[in-house]
Design an enzyme around this catalytic site. Structure first.
Site, short mmCIF file in Angstrom:
data_model
loop_
_atom_site.label_atom_id
_atom_site.label_comp_id
_atom_site.label_asym_id
_atom_site.label_seq_id
_atom_site.Cartn_x
_atom_site.Cartn_y
_atom_site.Cartn_z
N GLU A 1 0.55 -1.26 0.41
CA GLU A 1 0.05 0.04 0.52
C GLU A 1 1.56 1.86 -0.01
O GLU A 1 2.27 1.28 0.58
CB GLU A 1 -0.64 -0.35 1.43
CG GLU A 1 -1.34 0.97 1.52
CD GLU A 1 -2.83 1.07 2.25
OE1 GLU A 1 -4.00 0.31 2.21
OE2 GLU A 1 -2.96 1.17 3.51
N TYR B 1 6.95 -0.15 -9.04
CA TYR B 1 6.13 -1.58 -8.93
C TYR B 1 5.14 -1.79 -9.93
O TYR B 1 5.07 -3.02 -9.77
CB TYR B 1 5.37 -1.06 -7.03
CG TYR B 1 6.40 -0.56 -6.32
CD1 TYR B 1 7.01 -1.62 -5.71
CD2 TYR B 1 5.43 0.42 -5.39
CE1 TYR B 1 7.35 -0.94 -5.06
CE2 TYR B 1 6.44 0.97 -4.27
CZ TYR B 1 7.12 -0.15 -3.97
OH TYR B 1 7.48 -0.17 -2.57
#
Length: 152
Positions: free
Chosen positions: A108, A119
């Site tokens: 997160e 990512y």
């Protein structure tokens, strides 16, 4: 001699913009590491585990759950960015998490965090959003995005 916690905190002190208040303090890291399901990795600027007395260029901190591994923190010192250290940390996490039975990696992050490129290039996909989840030191509320990487 520099211990691993000192290495983590040295990277932490340079890698996170204080405007967002994302860096953990030493006590938070120590407390996380007390649990047997929390793991960390360190890499030096040359991409290997730092030798005794050698500083770290980056680290990751993760927590194992049932068939999942949550990436709690990943940081690379600003002067060492662009050398593949972040990707190498993610690859090591992927391999080691799989060996611990994980089928999925989760993370997160603050919406708008530049690390999103790292990512998504690695293969993480957004799976949810939390409105006004984070609060900056100045009181501003920021949205969070949850990402997943399917390893099955």
């Amino acid at each position: 001699m520099i211990d691993d916690l000192d290495r983590i905190m040295a990277v932490m002190g340079t890698a996170f913009d204080p405007v967002y208040g994302e860096a953990w303090n030493r006590r938070q890291v120590e407390d996380a590491l007390k649990f047997g399901n929390t793991h960390y990795y360190l890499l030096c600027a040359q991409g290997h585990t730092p030798a005794d007395g050698e500083s770290a260029a980056g680290f990751s901190l993760s927590r194992t759950g049932f068939e999942e591994e949550e990436l709690l923190l990943l940081a690379v010192s600003p002067e060492d960015r662009g050398r593949g250290i972040g990707r190498a940390l993610l690859e090591r996490l992927r391999i080691d998490a799989a060996s611990r039975g994980a089928r999925r990696l989760l993370l997160e992050m603050r919406k708008g965090n530049p690390a999103e490129t790292l990512y998504t290039n690695f293969g993480f996909v957004p799976i949810g959003e939390r409105r006004e989840y984070y609060r900056t030191p100045s009181g501003q509320r920021l949205d969070a995005i949850t990402f997943a990487y399917d390893m099955s």
